[in-house]
Write an enzyme that holds these catalytic residues in place. Structure first.
Site, short mmCIF file in Angstrom:
data_model
loop_
_atom_site.label_atom_id
_atom_site.label_comp_id
_atom_site.label_asym_id
_atom_site.label_seq_id
_atom_site.Cartn_x
_atom_site.Cartn_y
_atom_site.Cartn_z
N GLU A 143 -16.25 6.48 4.37
CA GLU A 143 -15.65 6.06 5.58
C GLU A 143 -15.66 6.62 6.58
OE1 GLU A 143 -11.59 5.33 4.93
OE2 GLU A 143 -11.67 7.14 3.77
N LYS A 172 -2.37 6.60 0.84
CA LYS A 172 -2.26 7.26 2.97
C LYS A 172 -1.53 8.45 2.92
CE LYS A 172 -2.28 5.16 6.97
NZ LYS A 172 -3.10 5.60 7.51
N ARG A 196 0.83 -1.59 -0.59
CA ARG A 196 -0.18 -0.41 -0.31
C ARG A 196 0.63 1.41 0.37
NH1 ARG A 196 -4.80 -0.03 4.35
NH2 ARG A 196 -2.39 0.72 5.81
C1 LIG Z 1 -8.47 6.86 6.36
C2 LIG Z 1 -8.28 5.74 6.93
N1 LIG Z 1 -9.71 4.24 6.49
C3 LIG Z 1 -9.35 3.16 6.75
C4 LIG Z 1 -8.49 3.12 7.42
C5 LIG Z 1 -7.36 1.67 8.29
O1 LIG Z 1 -6.71 0.98 7.40
P1 LIG Z 1 -6.43 -0.43 7.78
O2 LIG Z 1 -6.95 -1.71 8.53
O3 LIG Z 1 -5.86 -0.72 6.75
O4 LIG Z 1 -5.14 -0.32 9.08
C6 LIG Z 1 -7.21 4.27 8.19
C7 LIG Z 1 -6.54 3.61 8.73
O5 LIG Z 1 -5.03 3.48 8.16
C8 LIG Z 1 -7.64 4.80 8.03
O6 LIG Z 1 -6.30 6.28 8.08
#
Ligand SMILES: Cc1ncc(COP(=O)(O)O)c(C=O)c1O
Length: 337
Positions: free
Chosen positions: A219, A183, A80
């Site tokens: 989200e 991210k 990622r």
């Molecule tokens: C905006 C956002 N959505 C979702 C997630 C959840 O992703 P993950 O399960 O890979 O930590 C995160 C955290 O990393 C995030 O910052």
């Protein structure tokens, strides 16, 4: 092991012993370097400071009953970071280099990995920044990759106790065809206003709607959203949300439990039909949602004060794999030797 009040740790920064760094210069990554400094030296014209060339990751190291330290799907975090970097024209470290750096940072700070069943974990924060000097808007030719770690408690203070969230109608964290799926630090800057407004009103975080039509669920703060009904796990499909590794794992676990999994657009009124709702992510794990308040309609969607049975089952299963208490049949776990 360090003498820390593990049970009362906040989700915040604590100094540990070492961090790991690597520099991309002249078209190649150098050797991993270990530092005990919490500071970096950065050029005043670095592209990360001016043009937002900054991406990061968030993952955790878990100490099992056997004392061994496990990483969960760390190669997916590495991939990622590569995807995030490439979208904003950055050079990210290859998967193997990422994994090696993470393991080294965890190993060097082993005394900060919380004990089994303490409720705390070691949060691992890899970050990648454009460090080369540019004044025109263009990508850097140099990058710094850093991995630091810090022991943390639950992201939402309540842990597995349900929280209230508030729908955001008046701001977006990312544009419809923008950076929501990566991210990048800028997305988080854009989310600060909405989340602080929600928190000021007594909510744990905000629930974003799609940026284009404000019709679908996107989200939930720094976590993905899911709803449960009729033995079905429903989670939004959207180009502007982060592809959560936790959510992907929960979809697989739900299928393992014989549930139907639907990843599709979720219209706002569908919130009414869910028996359970939750936020999921590395930091949030599964945080069940008690109430969703929509300030535009004045409506509240209520899922009850207790975590629902399906969310509880999924939470227990996921944690059991992360801590080595259940068979890792999908080979998600890697050990830090
Ligand atoms: C905006 C956002 N959505 C979702 C997630 C959840 O992703 P993950 O399960 O890979 O930590 C995160 C955290 O990393 C995030 O910052």
């Amino acid at each position: 092991m360090e003498n820390i009040d593990w049970k009362n740790l906040p989700f915040g920064y604590m100094k540990t012993d070492y961090n790991v760094r690597c520099y991309y210069r002249d078209g190649a990554w150098g050797e991993l370097e270990v530092s005990s400094s919490e500071q970096i030296s950065l050029h005043i014209a670095a592209t990360s400071l001016h043009y937002g060339q900054e991406v990061f990751e968030g993952m955790k190291a878990y100490r099992g009953k056997d004392g061994q330290i496990r990483l969960f799907r760390c190669r997916d975090n590495a991939q990622r970071l590569i995807n995030s970097g490439s979208y904003i024209q950055m050079v990210a470290p290859p998967v193997e280099l990422f994994v090696e750096a993470v393991k080294k940072a965890v190993r060097l700070n082993e005394r900060f990995v919380p004990p089994y069943e303490s409720g705390a974990t070691l949060y691992v924060r890899p970050l990648l920044i454009g460090s080369g000097a540019e004044v025109g808007v263009k990508p850097s030719k140099e990058y710094q990759f850093i991995v630091f770690v810090t022991p943390v408690g639950p992201y939402f203070k309540t842990g597995f106790t349900p929280v209230d969230v508030m729908i955001t109608h008046d701001s977006d964290r990312a544009a419809p065809l923008g950076t929501g799926h990566i991210k990048a630090g800028g997305n988080y800057a854009a989310s600060l206003l909405a989340s602080s407004k929600a928190q000021q009103m007594g909510y744990a975080t905000c629930l974003y709607l799609d940026a284009k039509e404000k019709k679908y669920i996107d989200e939930c703060g720094p976590a993905n959203f899911f709803g449960i009904k009729n033995n079905t796990y429903v989670t939004p499909d959207s180009k502007s949300i982060l592809p959560s590794i936790t959510n992907r794992s929960l979809m697989t676990l739900a299928e393992d439990l014989g549930m139907t999994v639907e990843r599709r657009q979720v219209e706002l009124p569908e919130l009414e039909t869910f028996d359970e709702a939750g936020a999921c992510g590395t930091a949030a794990v599964i945080t069940p949602i008690k109430k969703i308040f929509d300030p535009l309609s004045g409506k509240t969607y209520d899922y009850g004060i207790e975590a629902g049975p399906v969310s509880t089952k999924l939470y227990d299963l996921l944690r059991a794999i992360q801590y080595g208490d259940a068979t890792d049949k999908h080979q998600w776990v890697e050990f830090v030797e």
